[in-house]
Design a protein around this motif. Structure first.
Motif, short mmCIF file in Angstrom:
data_model
loop_
_atom_site.label_atom_id
_atom_site.label_comp_id
_atom_site.label_asym_id
_atom_site.label_seq_id
_atom_site.Cartn_x
_atom_site.Cartn_y
_atom_site.Cartn_z
N UNK A 113 0.87 -1.17 0.00
CA UNK A 113 0.00 0.00 0.00
C UNK A 113 0.91 1.22 0.00
N UNK A 114 0.65 2.17 -0.90
CA UNK A 114 1.59 3.29 -1.06
C UNK A 114 1.68 4.17 0.17
N UNK A 115 0.56 4.31 0.88
CA UNK A 115 0.58 5.17 2.05
C UNK A 115 -0.37 6.35 1.89
N UNK A 116 -0.56 7.07 3.00
CA UNK A 116 -1.45 8.23 3.03
C UNK A 116 -0.59 9.44 3.37
N UNK A 117 -0.39 10.30 2.40
CA UNK A 117 0.54 11.42 2.64
C UNK A 117 -0.14 12.57 3.38
N UNK A 118 -1.47 12.67 3.28
CA UNK A 118 -2.15 13.81 3.91
C UNK A 118 -2.30 13.59 5.42
N UNK A 119 -1.75 14.52 6.18
CA UNK A 119 -1.74 14.40 7.64
C UNK A 119 -3.16 14.32 8.20
N UNK A 120 -4.06 15.15 7.69
CA UNK A 120 -5.44 15.15 8.18
C UNK A 120 -6.12 13.81 7.91
N UNK A 121 -5.85 13.21 6.75
CA UNK A 121 -6.43 11.90 6.43
C UNK A 121 -5.93 10.83 7.38
N UNK A 122 -4.64 10.89 7.71
CA UNK A 122 -4.10 9.90 8.66
C UNK A 122 -4.72 10.09 10.03
N UNK A 123 -4.89 11.34 10.44
CA UNK A 123 -5.51 11.60 11.74
C UNK A 123 -6.94 11.06 11.74
N UNK A 124 -7.67 11.30 10.67
CA UNK A 124 -9.06 10.85 10.60
C UNK A 124 -9.17 9.33 10.64
N UNK A 125 -8.34 8.65 9.85
CA UNK A 125 -8.48 7.19 9.80
C UNK A 125 -8.03 6.56 11.11
N UNK A 126 -7.04 7.14 11.76
CA UNK A 126 -6.58 6.58 13.03
C UNK A 126 -7.61 6.86 14.13
N UNK A 127 -8.27 8.01 14.05
CA UNK A 127 -9.37 8.29 14.98
C UNK A 127 -10.50 7.28 14.77
#
Ligand code: HEC
Length: 199
Positions: A149-163
């Motif tokens: 999986x290439x990854x999620x570069x957008x910080x807000x997207x990572x915060x949202x998915x981890x939340x």
């Protein structure tokens, strides 16, 4: 005889023309190189100036964003994962392991799932920071992981998915100290802060 002479004369002439053309071409290339070099020097200065002003490449911290992250949006981001992962309780392993309870859990320890050596021997826990680093670029954080999986570069997207992933567990981990972004709203009703002094 005259035929022989003509042949020689012709080849001398041809050689001369080749030499002449060659030297013209050579001068021309040399000139354009010089010309290009000048242009490059002129345009490079402002270009490298803007580059040095760019943001650093590593993952930005999600900590300040977690408390106010959008869980619904995170569920949407999770669509990137569902071809390989389930997140619900007792969900099956797919290409990747089921992710129920993953926040706070030891890395690479879901029973019944065959991890790569890299993941199985990585050690540590999936906390907010390590998850964020992993999801930014899986193969950089766990070298040799079989999660393609290439990854999620957008910080807000990572915060949202981890939340969102945080809510997919039996005992959701406490959010990181959010004192910088928000104050706790409720005070326990059973403990009066100050007795009413006026009678
Ligand atoms: C193409 C399939 C694929 C996609 C897409 C994918 N993963 Fe994975 N994931 C895997 C595999 C395979 C592993 C096991 C890696 C290993 O053993 O090296 C894994 C492992 C993980 C782990 C570690 C689990 C553990 O038990 O330690 C987490 C966390 C994770 N993935 C989260 C995600 C999230 C979140 C997304 C979406 C943003 C995602 N993955 C997208 C295949 C995928």
């Amino acid at each position: 005889m005259s035929l022989e002479f003509n042949k020689i004369a012709a080849s001398v002439l041809v050689a001369g023309i080749i030499a002449l053309v060659g030297s013209i071409v050579a001068t021309h290339i040399f000139d354009t190189n010089k010309h290009n070099a000048n242009i490059n020097i002129a345009t490079n200065a402002p270009a490298s100036g803007t580059e040095s002003g760019d943001a650093p490449k590593g993952p930005e911290s999600i900590m300040a964003l977690l408390a106010s992250a959008d869980i619904k949006a995170g569920q949407d981001v999770f669509k990137k994962c569902v071809s390989c992962h389930t997140a619900e309780k007792d969900g099956p392993h797919r290409v990747g392991p089921n992710l129920w309870n993953v926040v706070g859990e030891k890395v690479g320890t879901k029973p019944g799932y065959a991890y790569s050596k890299a993941m199985a021997s990585h050690g540590g826990n999936w906390d907010y920071q390590t998850l964020s680093d992993y999801l930014f670029k899986p193969n950089a954080y766990v070298k040799g992981t079989k999660m393609t999986f290439v990854g999620i570069s957008k910080t807000q997207e990572r915060a949202n998915i981890i939340a969102y992933l945080r809510t997919m567990g039996d005992n959701p981990q406490p959010l990181p100290d959010a004192s910088a972004t928000a104050q706790p709203v409720a005070t326990p009703a059973s403990v009066p802060a100050t007795p009413a002094a006026q009678g």
